[in-house]
Design an enzyme around this catalytic site. Structure first.
Site, PDB file in Angstrom:
ATOM      1  N   PHE A   1     -44.979 103.560  -9.138  1.00  0.00           N
ATOM      2  CA  PHE A   1     -44.482 102.386 -10.187  1.00  0.00           C
ATOM      3  C   PHE A   1     -42.994 102.332 -10.032  1.00  0.00           C
ATOM      4  CE2 PHE A   1     -43.372 100.598 -14.141  1.00  0.00           C
ATOM      5  CZ  PHE A   1     -44.170  99.540 -14.034  1.00  0.00           C
TER       6      PHE A   1
ATOM      7  N   HIS B   1     -44.446 108.910 -36.833  1.00  0.00           N
ATOM      8  CA  HIS B   1     -45.428 108.135 -37.226  1.00  0.00           C
ATOM      9  C   HIS B   1     -46.241 107.269 -36.229  1.00  0.00           C
ATOM     10  CE1 HIS B   1     -47.752 105.206 -39.671  1.00  0.00           C
ATOM     11  NE2 HIS B   1     -47.424 104.240 -38.710  1.00  0.00           N
TER      12      HIS B   1
ATOM     13  N   CYS C   1     -51.864 106.722 -43.998  1.00  0.00           N
ATOM     14  CA  CYS C   1     -51.706 107.501 -42.920  1.00  0.00           C
ATOM     15  C   CYS C   1     -51.091 108.790 -43.663  1.00  0.00           C
ATOM     16  CB  CYS C   1     -50.302 106.951 -42.199  1.00  0.00           C
ATOM     17  SG  CYS C   1     -49.837 108.037 -40.966  1.00  0.00           S
TER      18      CYS C   1
ATOM     19  N   ASP D   1     -52.236 105.944 -21.297  1.00  0.00           N
ATOM     20  CA  ASP D   1     -50.763 106.091 -21.450  1.00  0.00           C
ATOM     21  C   ASP D   1     -50.102 105.063 -21.777  1.00  0.00           C
ATOM     22  OD1 ASP D   1     -48.522 105.945 -19.095  1.00  0.00           O
ATOM     23  OD2 ASP D   1     -50.739 105.673 -18.324  1.00  0.00           O
TER      24      ASP D   1
ATOM     25  N   ASP E   1     -47.676 111.090 -12.852  1.00  0.00           N
ATOM     26  CA  ASP E   1     -47.893 109.853 -12.029  1.00  0.00           C
ATOM     27  C   ASP E   1     -47.190 109.967 -10.776  1.00  0.00           C
ATOM     28  OD1 ASP E   1     -45.103 109.443 -12.293  1.00  0.00           O
ATOM     29  OD2 ASP E   1     -45.143 108.004 -13.734  1.00  0.00           O
TER      30      ASP E   1
ATOM     31  N   CYS F   1     -49.220 111.173 -41.848  1.00  0.00           N
ATOM     32  CA  CYS F   1     -48.317 111.887 -41.072  1.00  0.00           C
ATOM     33  C   CYS F   1     -47.035 112.542 -41.816  1.00  0.00           C
ATOM     34  CB  CYS F   1     -47.597 110.936 -39.953  1.00  0.00           C
ATOM     35  SG  CYS F   1     -46.725 109.789 -40.585  1.00  0.00           S
TER      36      CYS F   1
ATOM     37  N   CYS G   1     -44.886 109.399 -43.303  1.00  0.00           N
ATOM     38  CA  CYS G   1     -45.599 108.704 -44.496  1.00  0.00           C
ATOM     39  C   CYS G   1     -45.710 109.605 -45.774  1.00  0.00           C
ATOM     40  CB  CYS G   1     -46.949 108.428 -44.070  1.00  0.00           C
ATOM     41  SG  CYS G   1     -46.796 106.757 -42.786  1.00  0.00           S
TER      42      CYS G   1
ATOM     43  N   GLN H   1     -56.293  99.277  -7.255  1.00  0.00           N
ATOM     44  CA  GLN H   1     -55.401  97.990  -7.483  1.00  0.00           C
ATOM     45  C   GLN H   1     -56.033  96.514  -7.181  1.00  0.00           C
ATOM     46  OE1 GLN H   1     -52.260  97.997  -8.486  1.00  0.00           O
ATOM     47  NE2 GLN H   1     -51.501  99.853  -8.238  1.00  0.00           N
TER      48      GLN H   1
END
Length: 374
Positions: free
Chosen positions: A97, A335, A304, A266, A93, A306, A309, A189
Protein backbone atom coordinates in the site's frame (compact mmCIF):
# COMPACT_ATOMS: atom_id res chain seq x y z
CA UNK A 1 -0.83 -25.55 23.78
CA UNK A 2 -3.14 -24.43 20.98
CA UNK A 3 -1.99 -25.02 17.43
CA UNK A 4 -0.22 -22.04 15.87
CA UNK A 5 -2.35 -20.59 13.07
CA UNK A 6 -5.58 -22.23 14.28
CA UNK A 7 -8.81 -20.22 14.13
CA UNK A 8 -11.58 -21.42 16.42
CA UNK A 9 -15.09 -20.16 15.72
CA UNK A 10 -17.01 -20.12 19.02
CA UNK A 11 -20.34 -18.49 18.17
CA UNK A 12 -22.20 -16.77 15.36
CA UNK A 13 -25.27 -14.56 15.31
CA UNK A 14 -26.49 -13.83 11.83
CA UNK A 15 -23.25 -13.19 9.92
CA UNK A 16 -21.39 -11.83 12.99
CA UNK A 17 -18.68 -14.16 14.31
CA UNK A 18 -16.88 -14.67 17.62
CA UNK A 19 -13.57 -16.55 17.48
CA UNK A 20 -10.00 -17.06 18.68
CA UNK A 21 -6.81 -17.09 16.59
CA UNK A 22 -3.53 -18.47 17.88
CA UNK A 23 -0.03 -17.15 17.13
CA UNK A 24 3.43 -17.80 18.54
CA UNK A 25 3.04 -14.79 20.84
CA UNK A 26 -0.36 -15.81 22.15
CA UNK A 27 -3.98 -16.01 21.08
CA UNK A 28 -6.30 -13.11 20.43
CA UNK A 29 -10.07 -12.89 20.53
CA UNK A 30 -12.13 -11.78 17.55
CA UNK A 31 -13.66 -9.47 16.47
CA UNK A 32 -10.41 -7.57 17.08
CA UNK A 33 -9.15 -4.08 16.35
CA UNK A 34 -5.37 -3.93 15.92
CA UNK A 35 -3.54 -0.78 17.00
CA UNK A 36 -1.33 0.61 14.22
CA UNK A 37 2.31 0.98 15.26
CA UNK A 38 3.68 2.24 11.94
CA UNK A 39 7.30 2.88 12.97
CA UNK A 40 7.49 0.37 15.85
CA UNK A 41 5.34 2.60 18.05
CA UNK A 42 1.65 3.35 18.37
CA UNK A 43 1.87 7.13 18.33
CA UNK A 44 1.80 8.75 21.80
CA UNK A 45 1.26 5.37 23.53
CA UNK A 46 3.53 3.12 25.59
CA UNK A 47 3.16 -0.67 25.32
CA UNK A 48 1.95 -0.71 28.92
CA UNK A 49 -0.81 1.77 28.07
CA UNK A 50 -1.80 -0.34 25.06
CA UNK A 51 -2.22 -3.38 27.31
CA UNK A 52 -4.14 -1.33 29.85
CA UNK A 53 -6.69 -0.26 27.24
CA UNK A 54 -7.19 -3.83 26.00
CA UNK A 55 -5.00 -3.99 22.89
CA UNK A 56 -4.35 -7.57 21.76
CA UNK A 57 -2.46 -7.10 18.48
CA UNK A 58 -0.15 -4.37 17.17
CA UNK A 59 0.46 -3.74 13.46
CA UNK A 60 3.87 -2.70 12.10
CA UNK A 61 4.65 -1.11 8.74
CA UNK A 62 7.05 -3.04 6.52
CA UNK A 63 7.84 -0.11 4.21
CA UNK A 64 8.71 2.36 6.97
CA UNK A 65 10.67 -0.13 9.09
CA UNK A 66 12.63 -1.27 6.02
CA UNK A 67 13.72 2.30 5.32
CA UNK A 68 14.39 3.18 8.95
CA UNK A 69 15.94 1.69 11.01
CA UNK A 70 16.03 -1.38 8.65
CA UNK A 71 14.90 -4.91 9.35
CA UNK A 72 18.47 -6.27 9.62
CA UNK A 73 19.18 -3.97 12.56
CA UNK A 74 15.87 -4.90 14.21
CA UNK A 75 16.68 -8.60 13.75
CA UNK A 76 20.15 -8.07 15.24
CA UNK A 77 18.56 -6.38 18.25
CA UNK A 78 16.26 -9.33 18.92
CA UNK A 79 13.32 -8.79 16.57
CA UNK A 80 10.44 -6.33 16.51
CA UNK A 81 8.76 -7.65 19.68
CA UNK A 82 11.84 -7.01 21.79
CA UNK A 83 12.78 -3.82 19.93
CA UNK A 84 9.46 -2.11 20.72
CA UNK A 85 8.83 -3.97 24.00
CA UNK A 86 5.55 -5.47 22.79
CA UNK A 87 5.26 -9.17 23.62
CA UNK A 88 1.84 -9.92 22.17
CA UNK A 89 1.04 -10.77 18.54
CA UNK A 90 2.37 -8.47 15.78
CA UNK A 91 1.02 -8.26 12.23
CA UNK A 92 3.02 -6.53 9.52
CA UNK A 93 1.67 -5.33 6.20
CA UNK A 94 3.58 -6.14 3.02
CA UNK A 95 4.59 -2.59 2.14
CA UNK A 96 2.44 -2.74 -0.97
CA UNK A 97 0.00 0.00 0.00
CA UNK A 98 2.77 2.46 0.91
CA UNK A 99 4.81 1.69 -2.20
CA UNK A 100 1.84 2.11 -4.53
CA UNK A 101 0.82 5.36 -2.85
CA UNK A 102 4.16 6.86 -3.94
CA UNK A 103 2.77 7.18 -7.51
CA UNK A 104 5.42 9.24 -9.32
CA UNK A 105 8.25 7.81 -7.20
CA UNK A 106 7.80 4.19 -8.31
CA UNK A 107 8.17 1.90 -11.31
CA UNK A 108 6.32 -1.41 -11.34
CA UNK A 109 7.13 -4.64 -13.20
CA UNK A 110 6.24 -8.31 -12.99
CA UNK A 111 9.28 -8.78 -10.77
CA UNK A 112 8.31 -6.16 -8.20
CA UNK A 113 8.40 -2.42 -7.55
CA UNK A 114 11.33 -0.02 -7.77
CA UNK A 115 10.76 3.16 -5.79
CA UNK A 116 12.52 6.13 -4.31
CA UNK A 117 12.49 6.62 -0.56
CA UNK A 118 10.34 9.50 0.65
CA UNK A 119 13.11 10.13 3.23
CA UNK A 120 16.17 10.72 1.06
CA UNK A 121 15.27 9.80 -2.53
CA UNK A 122 17.44 6.65 -2.48
CA UNK A 123 16.38 3.83 -4.83
CA UNK A 124 14.90 0.64 -3.35
CA UNK A 125 13.32 -2.49 -4.80
CA UNK A 126 10.66 -4.64 -3.17
CA UNK A 127 9.51 -7.92 -4.68
CA UNK A 128 7.25 -10.53 -3.08
CA UNK A 129 10.39 -12.36 -1.97
CA UNK A 130 11.94 -9.21 -0.50
CA UNK A 131 8.75 -8.31 1.34
CA UNK A 132 8.65 -11.77 2.92
CA UNK A 133 12.34 -11.52 3.87
CA UNK A 134 11.79 -8.14 5.54
CA UNK A 135 8.76 -9.34 7.50
CA UNK A 136 10.43 -12.56 8.59
CA UNK A 137 13.50 -10.61 9.75
CA UNK A 138 11.16 -8.43 11.80
CA UNK A 139 9.83 -11.60 13.42
CA UNK A 140 6.17 -10.92 12.63
CA UNK A 141 3.50 -13.33 13.83
CA UNK A 142 1.22 -12.57 10.87
CA UNK A 143 2.73 -11.60 7.51
CA UNK A 144 0.77 -10.08 4.65
CA UNK A 145 1.41 -11.21 1.07
CA UNK A 146 2.80 -8.60 -1.33
CA UNK A 147 -0.05 -7.27 -3.47
CA UNK A 148 -0.97 -4.41 -5.75
CA UNK A 149 -3.37 -1.89 -4.25
CA UNK A 150 -5.13 -0.01 -7.05
CA UNK A 151 -6.24 3.59 -6.95
CA UNK A 152 -9.93 4.50 -7.08
CA UNK A 153 -11.45 4.63 -9.59
CA UNK A 154 -9.84 2.03 -11.87
CA UNK A 155 -11.00 0.53 -15.16
CA UNK A 156 -12.14 -3.09 -15.50
CA UNK A 157 -9.00 -3.87 -17.46
CA UNK A 158 -6.76 -2.34 -14.78
CA UNK A 159 -8.58 -4.28 -12.05
CA UNK A 160 -8.32 -7.59 -13.93
CA UNK A 161 -4.58 -7.17 -14.58
CA UNK A 162 -4.04 -6.15 -10.97
CA UNK A 163 -5.91 -9.19 -9.58
CA UNK A 164 -3.90 -11.57 -11.76
CA UNK A 165 -0.63 -9.92 -10.72
CA UNK A 166 -1.63 -10.04 -7.05
CA UNK A 167 -2.32 -13.77 -7.41
CA UNK A 168 1.04 -14.45 -9.04
CA UNK A 169 2.74 -12.43 -6.31
CA UNK A 170 0.85 -14.42 -3.67
CA UNK A 171 2.24 -17.68 -5.06
CA UNK A 172 5.74 -16.20 -4.93
CA UNK A 173 5.15 -14.86 -1.42
CA UNK A 174 4.16 -18.31 -0.15
CA UNK A 175 7.12 -19.96 -1.88
CA UNK A 176 9.45 -17.49 -0.14
CA UNK A 177 8.21 -18.31 3.37
CA UNK A 178 10.89 -20.08 5.41
CA UNK A 179 9.94 -19.09 8.99
CA UNK A 180 7.35 -21.48 10.44
CA UNK A 181 6.36 -19.09 13.23
CA UNK A 182 5.19 -16.48 10.71
CA UNK A 183 1.66 -16.95 9.36
CA UNK A 184 1.00 -15.74 5.80
CA UNK A 185 -2.33 -14.09 4.93
CA UNK A 186 -3.43 -13.54 1.33
CA UNK A 187 -5.15 -10.34 0.17
CA UNK A 188 -8.30 -10.18 -1.96
CA UNK A 189 -8.53 -7.23 -4.36
CA UNK A 190 -11.07 -6.41 -7.08
CA UNK A 191 -12.24 -2.87 -6.55
CA UNK A 192 -15.93 -2.26 -5.83
CA UNK A 193 -17.34 -4.92 -8.14
CA UNK A 194 -18.71 -8.04 -6.43
CA UNK A 195 -17.92 -10.11 -9.52
CA UNK A 196 -14.30 -8.92 -9.56
CA UNK A 197 -14.05 -9.58 -5.82
CA UNK A 198 -15.41 -13.12 -6.28
CA UNK A 199 -12.82 -13.73 -8.98
CA UNK A 200 -9.97 -12.49 -6.78
CA UNK A 201 -11.33 -14.41 -3.78
CA UNK A 202 -11.34 -17.62 -5.80
CA UNK A 203 -7.73 -16.98 -6.86
CA UNK A 204 -6.46 -16.12 -3.39
CA UNK A 205 -8.28 -18.88 -1.50
CA UNK A 206 -7.00 -21.48 -3.97
CA UNK A 207 -3.78 -21.07 -1.96
CA UNK A 208 -4.14 -22.70 1.48
CA UNK A 209 -3.24 -20.07 4.08
CA UNK A 210 -3.98 -19.42 7.78
CA UNK A 211 -6.10 -16.35 6.96
CA UNK A 212 -7.34 -14.01 4.26
CA UNK A 213 -7.78 -10.25 3.99
CA UNK A 214 -9.86 -7.79 2.00
CA UNK A 215 -7.60 -5.06 0.62
CA UNK A 216 -8.25 -2.09 -1.61
CA UNK A 217 -10.85 -0.37 0.55
CA UNK A 218 -10.49 3.11 2.07
CA UNK A 219 -8.59 4.24 -1.03
CA UNK A 220 -10.85 7.18 -1.82
CA UNK A 221 -14.11 5.45 -2.70
CA UNK A 222 -17.43 6.68 -1.22
CA UNK A 223 -17.67 4.72 2.01
CA UNK A 224 -21.29 3.69 1.45
CA UNK A 225 -20.12 1.56 -1.49
CA UNK A 226 -17.97 -0.52 0.87
CA UNK A 227 -20.88 -0.80 3.30
CA UNK A 228 -23.10 -2.10 0.50
CA UNK A 229 -20.53 -4.62 -0.75
CA UNK A 230 -19.37 -6.19 2.53
CA UNK A 231 -22.57 -8.12 3.44
CA UNK A 232 -22.37 -10.00 0.11
CA UNK A 233 -18.57 -10.36 0.05
CA UNK A 234 -17.40 -11.26 3.57
CA UNK A 235 -19.59 -14.40 3.95
CA UNK A 236 -17.99 -15.83 0.79
CA UNK A 237 -14.60 -15.97 2.53
CA UNK A 238 -13.57 -19.31 4.13
CA UNK A 239 -15.60 -19.90 7.28
CA UNK A 240 -12.79 -21.62 9.17
CA UNK A 241 -10.19 -18.86 8.67
CA UNK A 242 -10.01 -15.31 10.06
CA UNK A 243 -11.32 -12.57 7.78
CA UNK A 244 -9.38 -9.31 7.89
CA UNK A 245 -10.61 -5.97 6.50
CA UNK A 246 -7.51 -3.82 6.00
CA UNK A 247 -7.30 -0.13 6.89
CA UNK A 248 -10.87 0.34 8.16
CA UNK A 249 -12.20 2.45 9.89
CA UNK A 250 -14.72 4.47 11.95
CA UNK A 251 -16.81 2.88 14.73
CA UNK A 252 -19.73 2.79 12.29
CA UNK A 253 -17.56 1.00 9.68
CA UNK A 254 -16.51 -1.59 12.26
CA UNK A 255 -20.05 -2.39 13.36
CA UNK A 256 -21.24 -2.78 9.76
CA UNK A 257 -18.22 -4.97 8.91
CA UNK A 258 -18.66 -7.21 11.98
CA UNK A 259 -22.32 -7.59 11.05
CA UNK A 260 -21.12 -8.69 7.59
CA UNK A 261 -18.88 -11.42 9.03
CA UNK A 262 -15.45 -9.72 9.31
CA UNK A 263 -13.13 -10.65 12.22
CA UNK A 264 -10.06 -8.38 12.12
CA UNK A 265 -9.47 -4.66 11.61
CA UNK A 266 -6.73 -2.04 11.72
CA UNK A 267 -6.72 1.70 11.10
CA UNK A 268 -4.65 4.75 12.04
CA UNK A 269 -7.89 6.64 12.61
CA UNK A 270 -8.25 6.49 16.43
CA UNK A 271 -4.78 7.93 17.07
CA UNK A 272 -4.64 10.22 14.02
CA UNK A 273 -7.93 11.99 14.72
CA UNK A 274 -7.10 12.09 18.45
CA UNK A 275 -4.12 14.29 17.65
CA UNK A 276 -6.49 16.54 15.67
CA UNK A 277 -8.91 16.87 18.58
CA UNK A 278 -11.60 14.40 17.43
CA UNK A 279 -12.74 11.89 20.04
CA UNK A 280 -15.11 8.93 19.82
CA UNK A 281 -17.59 8.43 22.65
CA UNK A 282 -20.64 6.28 23.34
CA UNK A 283 -22.69 9.40 22.65
CA UNK A 284 -21.03 9.92 19.26
CA UNK A 285 -18.12 11.92 17.89
CA UNK A 286 -16.78 14.94 19.82
CA UNK A 287 -14.64 17.80 18.50
CA UNK A 288 -12.91 18.88 21.70
CA UNK A 289 -11.86 22.29 20.36
CA UNK A 290 -15.45 23.56 20.31
CA UNK A 291 -16.26 26.62 22.41
CA UNK A 292 -19.04 24.74 24.23
CA UNK A 293 -16.42 22.72 26.16
CA UNK A 294 -14.48 25.75 27.47
CA UNK A 295 -16.01 25.54 30.97
CA UNK A 296 -17.20 21.92 30.85
CA UNK A 297 -15.93 20.22 34.01
CA UNK A 298 -17.46 16.86 33.17
CA UNK A 299 -15.57 13.85 31.77
CA UNK A 300 -15.23 13.42 28.04
CA UNK A 301 -17.48 10.34 28.11
CA UNK A 302 -19.54 9.49 31.21
CA UNK A 303 -19.78 5.86 30.00
CA UNK A 304 -15.99 5.45 29.70
CA UNK A 305 -13.62 4.22 32.42
CA UNK A 306 -10.34 5.02 30.65
CA UNK A 307 -7.53 6.94 32.39
CA UNK A 308 -8.42 10.14 30.53
CA UNK A 309 -12.12 10.08 31.40
CA UNK A 310 -11.48 9.16 35.05
CA UNK A 311 -9.02 12.00 35.63
CA UNK A 312 -9.57 14.95 33.25
CA UNK A 313 -12.41 17.26 32.21
CA UNK A 314 -13.52 18.27 28.75
CA UNK A 315 -12.38 21.80 29.58
CA UNK A 316 -8.86 20.55 30.33
CA UNK A 317 -8.70 18.44 27.17
CA UNK A 318 -9.81 21.47 25.16
CA UNK A 319 -7.14 23.62 26.82
CA UNK A 320 -4.44 20.99 26.10
CA UNK A 321 -5.47 20.78 22.43
CA UNK A 322 -5.65 24.52 21.84
CA UNK A 323 -2.30 24.97 23.61
CA UNK A 324 -0.64 22.38 21.38
CA UNK A 325 0.52 20.40 24.40
CA UNK A 326 1.89 16.90 23.90
CA UNK A 327 -0.15 15.69 26.87
CA UNK A 328 -3.31 16.54 24.94
CA UNK A 329 -2.34 14.14 22.14
CA UNK A 330 -1.52 11.45 24.69
CA UNK A 331 -4.75 11.79 26.67
CA UNK A 332 -6.84 11.88 23.49
CA UNK A 333 -5.05 8.83 22.06
CA UNK A 334 -5.49 6.87 25.29
CA UNK A 335 -9.22 7.55 25.20
CA UNK A 336 -9.79 6.77 21.51
CA UNK A 337 -7.87 3.49 21.62
CA UNK A 338 -9.64 2.49 24.84
CA UNK A 339 -12.97 3.26 23.15
CA UNK A 340 -12.12 1.13 20.10
CA UNK A 341 -10.97 -1.79 22.25
CA UNK A 342 -14.07 -1.55 24.46
CA UNK A 343 -16.25 -1.47 21.33
CA UNK A 344 -14.68 -4.76 20.23
CA UNK A 345 -15.02 -6.24 23.72
CA UNK A 346 -18.72 -5.34 23.84
CA UNK A 347 -19.20 -6.70 20.32
CA UNK A 348 -17.64 -10.02 21.34
CA UNK A 349 -19.87 -10.17 24.43
CA UNK A 350 -22.99 -9.35 22.39
CA UNK A 351 -22.29 -12.18 19.92
CA UNK A 352 -21.56 -14.60 22.77
CA UNK A 353 -24.81 -13.75 24.57
CA UNK A 354 -27.04 -13.63 21.50
CA UNK A 355 -27.67 -9.90 21.80
CA UNK A 356 -25.68 -8.79 18.76
CA UNK A 357 -28.63 -7.46 16.75
CA UNK A 358 -29.78 -5.10 19.52
CA UNK A 359 -26.18 -4.03 20.28
CA UNK A 360 -25.55 -3.34 16.57
CA UNK A 361 -28.71 -1.27 16.23
CA UNK A 362 -27.96 0.69 19.40
CA UNK A 363 -24.42 1.50 18.22
CA UNK A 364 -25.53 2.58 14.77
CA UNK A 365 -28.24 4.81 16.24
CA UNK A 366 -25.73 6.46 18.59
CA UNK A 367 -22.88 6.85 16.09
CA UNK A 368 -24.66 7.69 12.86
CA UNK A 369 -27.07 10.20 14.41
CA UNK A 370 -24.28 12.15 16.10
CA UNK A 371 -21.88 11.86 13.15
CA UNK A 372 -24.52 13.28 10.82
CA UNK A 373 -25.09 16.30 13.07
CA UNK A 374 -21.42 17.09 13.79
Amino acid sequence: MAQIGKFTLHKTEGRARRGTFTTTHGSFETPVFMAVGTKATVKAMTPEELKECGTQVVLGNTYHLHLRPNEKLIKKLGGLHKFMNWHGPILTDSGGFQVFSLSGLRKMSEEGVEFRSHLDGAKHFISPEKSMEIQMDLGSDIIMAFDECLKYPATDDEIKKSMDLTHRWLLRSKAAMTREESLLFGIVQGGLSLEHRKYSLQQVTSVDLPGYALGGFSVGEPIHLMHELLPSLAPLMPENKPRYLMGVGTPTDLIIAIDSGVDMFDCVMPTRVARNGTLYTWQGKVSIKRQEYREDEGPLDPECDCYTCKNYSRAYLRHMFLSGEILGSRLNSIHNLHFYMKLMERARHAIETGTWASFRDDCLTRFIKKDASS
